[in-house]
Enzyme design. Structure first.
Site, PDB file in Angstrom:
ATOM      1  N   CYS A  86       0.732  -1.239   0.000  1.00 12.78           N
ATOM      2  CA  CYS A  86       0.003   0.066  -0.034  1.00 12.78           C
ATOM      3  C   CYS A  86       0.788   1.193   0.023  1.00 12.78           C
ATOM      4  O   CYS A  86       1.918   1.357   0.697  1.00 12.78           O
ATOM      5  CB  CYS A  86      -0.891  -0.178   1.187  1.00 12.78           C
TER       6      CYS A  86
ATOM      7  N   ASP B 196       0.503   3.872   1.627  1.00 14.94           N
ATOM      8  CA  ASP B 196       0.396   4.392   2.972  1.00 14.94           C
ATOM      9  C   ASP B 196       1.778   4.701   3.668  1.00 14.94           C
ATOM     10  O   ASP B 196       2.649   3.865   3.580  1.00 14.94           O
ATOM     11  CB  ASP B 196      -0.561   3.407   3.781  1.00 14.94           C
TER      12      ASP B 196
ATOM     13  N   ARG C 213       2.960   5.060   6.239  1.00 19.07           N
ATOM     14  CA  ARG C 213       3.383   4.076   7.580  1.00 19.07           C
ATOM     15  C   ARG C 213       3.777   2.942   7.268  1.00 19.07           C
ATOM     16  O   ARG C 213       4.232   2.038   8.252  1.00 19.07           O
ATOM     17  CB  ARG C 213       2.172   4.074   8.391  1.00 19.07           C
TER      18      ARG C 213
ATOM     19  N   HIS D 160      -2.165  -3.947   5.045  1.00 11.36           N
ATOM     20  CA  HIS D 160      -2.098  -3.640   6.280  1.00 11.36           C
ATOM     21  C   HIS D 160      -3.691  -3.413   7.186  1.00 11.36           C
ATOM     22  O   HIS D 160      -4.402  -2.849   6.437  1.00 11.36           O
ATOM     23  CB  HIS D 160      -0.981  -2.369   6.717  1.00 11.36           C
TER      24      HIS D 160
ATOM     25  N   CYS E  42      -6.244   0.097   6.719  1.00  8.06           N
ATOM     26  CA  CYS E  42      -5.941   0.653   5.473  1.00  8.06           C
ATOM     27  C   CYS E  42      -7.048   1.492   5.122  1.00  8.06           C
ATOM     28  O   CYS E  42      -8.250   1.153   5.082  1.00  8.06           O
ATOM     29  CB  CYS E  42      -5.869  -0.714   4.439  1.00  8.06           C
TER      30      CYS E  42
HETATM   31 CO    CO Z   1      -3.399   1.210   2.825  1.00  9.61          CO
END
Ligand code: CO
Length: 209
Positions: free
Chosen positions: A42, A44, A46, A98, A101
């Protein structure tokens, strides 16, 4: 601000640190890359691929998009898979989702989000397919977490269903496709135990002769 001086300064410090540890590091890497792994994760911020598996530049080939999707018409993702499998000859493809998400949560909230809704429809399809199982979970968090896991499992299947991966298996290339999920809350990866390593393990409906 036209120049992001703070980031450029950080970059210089980082490059110096790496060279102090290994003076030949960049020279060696500039000659060629030999990653063993393709990471599909992803976007993301993080969930940074290299960092969470503690790997250096050169060790992992990476593709990231919102909610780590492998869509059969996405030339970007498919090109990455083709290059990784046919040219780099990676031994492992890891689809890593994750918990928490944003893409999964947005796909579940039935609100309109604009252009991205077309991308999120791929997740809604999975939600529809597994609705009964998802609804059986008690809390909203448990439902969302379960869809995060199911999404990884479906994307592993999508990777395996590409002709790229099937042709690699047919030609005897050693290639495993893994499904993992990462917890932002404790930094730990979980193997979803859907590792696929050969043509016999995929659905007959998608198997290419
Ligand atoms: Co995500």
């Amino acid at each position: 601000m036209r120049i992001l001086k703070n980031l450029l300064d950080k970059n210089k410090n980082w490059a110096e640190k790496v060279k102090t540890r290994d003076p030949e590091f960049f020279l060696n890497l500039s000659r060629q890359q030999h990653p063993q792994y393709l990471w599909i994760g992803c976007s993301d911020s993080r969930v940074p691929a290299n960092e969470i598996v503690d790997m250096l530049p050169g060790e992992i080939f990476v593709h990231r998009n919102i909610a780590n999707l492998v869509v059969h018409t996405d030339l970007n993702c498919l090109s990455v898979i083709q290059y990784a499998v046919e040219v780099l000859k990676v031994k492992h493809i890891i689809v890593c989702g994750h918990y928490g998400c944003g893409g999964i949560l947005a796909a579940m909230d039935n609100k309109e989000h604009g252009l991205i809704d077309n991308w999120l429809r791929n997740i809604s399809d999975i939600h529809r397919y597994y609705r009964e199982h998802i609804e059986a979970r008690k809390t909203e968090k448990e439902k969302a977490d379960f869809l995060c896991e199911l999404n990884v499992i479906e994307q592993v299947a999508n990777v395996c269903h590409t002709t790229i991966v099937q042709n690699a298996w047919k030609s005897g290339q050693q290639l495993s496709v893994h499904g993992w999920i990462y917890s932002i809350e404790d930094g730990i990866l979980k193997d979803l135990d859907v590792c696929t390593t050969s043509l016999d393990e995929i659905s007959k409906t998608h198997r290419v002769k």
